[in-house]
Design a protein around this motif. Structure first.
Motif, PDB file in Angstrom:
ATOM      1  N   LEU A 128      -7.728   9.320  -8.641  1.00 51.40           N
ATOM      2  CA  LEU A 128      -7.708   8.797  -7.349  1.00 51.40           C
ATOM      3  C   LEU A 128      -6.507   8.197  -6.792  1.00 51.40           C
ATOM      4  O   LEU A 128      -5.751   7.180  -7.425  1.00 51.40           O
ATOM      5  CB  LEU A 128      -8.797   7.464  -7.291  1.00 51.40           C
ATOM      6  N   VAL A 129      -6.116   8.946  -5.535  1.00 45.21           N
ATOM      7  CA  VAL A 129      -4.802   8.573  -5.007  1.00 45.21           C
ATOM      8  C   VAL A 129      -4.911   7.667  -3.701  1.00 45.21           C
ATOM      9  O   VAL A 129      -5.750   8.016  -2.702  1.00 45.21           O
ATOM     10  CB  VAL A 129      -3.770   9.654  -4.725  1.00 45.21           C
ATOM     11  N   TYR A 130      -4.217   6.553  -3.709  1.00 47.96           N
ATOM     12  CA  TYR A 130      -4.451   5.776  -2.657  1.00 47.96           C
ATOM     13  C   TYR A 130      -3.279   5.671  -1.947  1.00 47.96           C
ATOM     14  O   TYR A 130      -2.271   5.145  -1.880  1.00 47.96           O
ATOM     15  CB  TYR A 130      -4.510   3.985  -3.198  1.00 47.96           C
ATOM     16  N   ASN A 131      -3.262   6.625  -0.851  1.00 46.52           N
ATOM     17  CA  ASN A 131      -2.144   6.966   0.164  1.00 46.52           C
ATOM     18  C   ASN A 131      -1.982   6.291   1.482  1.00 46.52           C
ATOM     19  O   ASN A 131      -2.771   6.422   2.536  1.00 46.52           O
ATOM     20  CB  ASN A 131      -2.238   8.450   0.447  1.00 46.52           C
ATOM     21  N   THR A 132      -1.310   5.036   1.298  1.00 45.15           N
ATOM     22  CA  THR A 132      -1.333   4.261   2.542  1.00 45.15           C
ATOM     23  C   THR A 132      -0.031   3.975   3.050  1.00 45.15           C
ATOM     24  O   THR A 132       0.968   4.189   2.764  1.00 45.15           O
ATOM     25  CB  THR A 132      -1.854   2.768   1.721  1.00 45.15           C
ATOM     26  N   GLY A 133      -0.305   3.482   4.665  1.00 46.49           N
ATOM     27  CA  GLY A 133       0.994   3.185   5.082  1.00 46.49           C
ATOM     28  C   GLY A 133       1.700   1.889   4.632  1.00 46.49           C
ATOM     29  O   GLY A 133       2.485   1.214   5.233  1.00 46.49           O
ATOM     30  N   GLY A 134       0.976   1.143   3.696  1.00 45.72           N
ATOM     31  CA  GLY A 134       1.709  -0.036   3.214  1.00 45.72           C
ATOM     32  C   GLY A 134       1.472  -1.484   3.615  1.00 45.72           C
ATOM     33  O   GLY A 134       1.846  -2.509   3.261  1.00 45.72           O
ATOM     34  N   TYR A 135       0.364  -1.457   4.509  1.00 49.47           N
ATOM     35  CA  TYR A 135       0.135  -2.613   5.241  1.00 49.47           C
ATOM     36  C   TYR A 135      -1.450  -2.993   4.745  1.00 49.47           C
ATOM     37  O   TYR A 135      -2.443  -2.931   5.166  1.00 49.47           O
ATOM     38  CB  TYR A 135      -0.137  -2.727   6.626  1.00 49.47           C
ATOM     39  N   ASP A 136      -1.488  -3.655   3.553  1.00 48.85           N
ATOM     40  CA  ASP A 136      -2.751  -3.612   2.589  1.00 48.85           C
ATOM     41  C   ASP A 136      -2.730  -4.989   2.205  1.00 48.85           C
ATOM     42  O   ASP A 136      -2.027  -5.943   1.562  1.00 48.85           O
ATOM     43  CB  ASP A 136      -2.806  -2.925   1.496  1.00 48.85           C
ATOM     44  N   ALA A 137      -4.065  -5.734   2.356  1.00 50.16           N
ATOM     45  CA  ALA A 137      -4.299  -6.955   1.873  1.00 50.16           C
ATOM     46  C   ALA A 137      -4.637  -7.097   0.419  1.00 50.16           C
ATOM     47  O   ALA A 137      -5.245  -6.015  -0.130  1.00 50.16           O
ATOM     48  CB  ALA A 137      -5.710  -7.481   2.477  1.00 50.16           C
ATOM     49  N   LEU A 138      -4.146  -8.069  -0.078  1.00 55.78           N
ATOM     50  CA  LEU A 138      -4.230  -8.639  -1.589  1.00 55.78           C
ATOM     51  C   LEU A 138      -5.482  -8.524  -2.007  1.00 55.78           C
ATOM     52  O   LEU A 138      -5.661  -7.841  -3.185  1.00 55.78           O
ATOM     53  CB  LEU A 138      -3.143  -9.679  -1.819  1.00 55.78           C
ATOM     54  N   GLU A 139      -6.641  -9.040  -1.442  1.00 55.23           N
ATOM     55  CA  GLU A 139      -7.971  -9.068  -1.691  1.00 55.23           C
ATOM     56  C   GLU A 139      -8.531  -7.595  -1.809  1.00 55.23           C
ATOM     57  O   GLU A 139      -9.207  -7.511  -2.700  1.00 55.23           O
ATOM     58  CB  GLU A 139      -8.534  -9.991  -0.767  1.00 55.23           C
ATOM     59  N   ALA A 140      -8.278  -6.898  -0.961  1.00 59.37           N
ATOM     60  CA  ALA A 140      -8.579  -5.514  -1.070  1.00 59.37           C
ATOM     61  C   ALA A 140      -8.132  -4.747  -2.325  1.00 59.37           C
ATOM     62  O   ALA A 140      -8.927  -4.206  -2.986  1.00 59.37           O
ATOM     63  CB  ALA A 140      -8.103  -4.650   0.278  1.00 59.37           C
ATOM     64  N   LEU A 141      -6.900  -4.869  -2.599  1.00 64.99           N
ATOM     65  CA  LEU A 141      -6.076  -4.171  -3.515  1.00 64.99           C
ATOM     66  C   LEU A 141      -6.926  -4.820  -4.997  1.00 64.99           C
ATOM     67  O   LEU A 141      -6.858  -3.976  -6.026  1.00 64.99           O
ATOM     68  CB  LEU A 141      -4.718  -4.368  -3.715  1.00 64.99           C
ATOM     69  N   GLN A 142      -7.050  -6.166  -5.226  1.00 62.74           N
ATOM     70  CA  GLN A 142      -7.563  -6.667  -6.334  1.00 62.74           C
ATOM     71  C   GLN A 142      -8.954  -6.059  -6.512  1.00 62.74           C
ATOM     72  O   GLN A 142      -9.532  -5.946  -7.741  1.00 62.74           O
ATOM     73  CB  GLN A 142      -7.707  -7.981  -6.127  1.00 62.74           C
ATOM     74  N   LEU A 143      -9.799  -5.818  -5.504  1.00 62.08           N
ATOM     75  CA  LEU A 143     -10.978  -5.104  -5.656  1.00 62.08           C
ATOM     76  C   LEU A 143     -10.873  -3.691  -6.137  1.00 62.08           C
ATOM     77  O   LEU A 143     -11.683  -3.016  -6.793  1.00 62.08           O
ATOM     78  CB  LEU A 143     -11.779  -5.226  -4.422  1.00 62.08           C
TER      79      LEU A 143
END
Length: 303
Positions: free
Chosen positions: A154-169
């Motif tokens: 699974l590749v998470y292809n993001t603009g890089g404006y991500d919340a830590l809470e989301a990434l931790q989940l």
């Protein structure tokens, strides 16, 4: 050779993946899935900056052969392009997707079927493009697809404006993180993407991504299986702050960070309204940016 097992399978078998889906949807009642923290009730149809409610909207999907070679391989990266975005980049190269509602709303069941179709096509991975605002929907789709036999990275292809809470989940769910690092300067980020805290949020996100998956691991076939891949788009007049970003990656993440210093910028969307952005980057600017990466000590540049 050991067969690849995606990260999310362990969570599926333990039952935790289903629990995370439930936790994620509960957070949609007061949405803080990205650093904008709109706090609208998306389950009730309220819309924040991303203009996305309970269901994700998919613009298109299919094999993509133009990604980095460790992702595209020879059968393509299985890209899923989500409509809307939590950024407002005036030069967005995909503005017809990121700034519109032209796609199709999908249920988690439909999203799972998309993932499974891409696997059946022979794609090497599932590449989630602009996923930051639809993490709950993605988790639900992955849960259902994994039950039905999905086993691709699974590749998470993001603009890089991500919340830590989301990434931790997403810890233990995502195999490959592929964030942009767009800007080193807050004022530039505010002017061209509408968020003044981009540099600090972006760096915190990249730290967390690397903590979860480490440096990019590529198998004997040349395909990425797990790890961090960073994209950096060279902007005219050195607006992106390449030197600072490369120094951060080399010194605070890892000198083995796989980095794609991209030289394909062209003035798209609203860029013509901004004099410093209203031209393509020069070969000299691209060369200088790549040299900055090497001078910083980074030794894995995408060619």
């Amino acid at each position: 050779m050991t067969a690849f097992v995606p990260a999310y399978w362990k969570l599926l078998e333990s039952g935790e993946l289903q629990e995370r889906v439930q936790q994620a949807y509960a957070r949609l009642e007061s949405c803080e899935w990205c650093p904008r923290r709109c706090r609208v009730n998306r389950l009730a149809g309220k819309l924040g900056v991303c203009h996305t409610g309970e269901r994700a909207r998919v613009a298109s999907y299919g094999p993509h052969y133009g990604e980095e070679r460790p992702l595209s391989g020879w059968k393509g990266s299985g890209t899923v392009f989500f409509n809307r975005c939590n950024l407002r980049c005036v030069f967005c190269q995909n503005h017809d997707i990121s700034q519109t509602d032209e796609g199709m709303e999908v249920t988690p069941e439909q999203l799972a079927q998309i993932f499974l179709r891409l696997q059946a096509m022979g794609c090497h991975n599932i590449n989630l493009v602009s996923p930051s605002h639809v993490v709950p929907q993605i988790l639900a789709g992955v849960f259902l697809a994994a039950q039905a036999g999905l086993r691709l990275p699974l590749v998470y292809n993001t603009g890089g404006y991500d919340a830590l809470e989301a990434l931790q989940l997403l810890d233990g769910v995502v195999d490959i993180y592929m964030p942009d690092m767009k800007y080193a300067d807050a004022a530039v980020a505010k002017q061209y993407s509408g968020v003044k805290d981009y540099p600090q949020v972006n760096r915190a996100a990249v730290r967390e991504m690397h903590r979860q998956v480490g440096d990019l691991k590529i198998n004997a076939q040349g395909l990425a299986e797990r790890g961090l891949l960073v994209r950096h788009l060279v902007l005219p007049h050195r607006l992106a702050g390449t030197r600072e970003i490369m120094k951060f990656l080399a010194e605070e993440i890892s000198p083995n960070t796989y980095v794609n210093v991209m030289g394909q910028y062209r003035p798209e969307f609203l860029a013509e309204r901004f004099p410093l952005l209203n031209r393509r980057v020069t070969l000299e600017e691209v060369y200088h940016a790549r040299e900055e990466a090497r001078r910083a000590g980074l030794n894995r540049l995408d060619e």
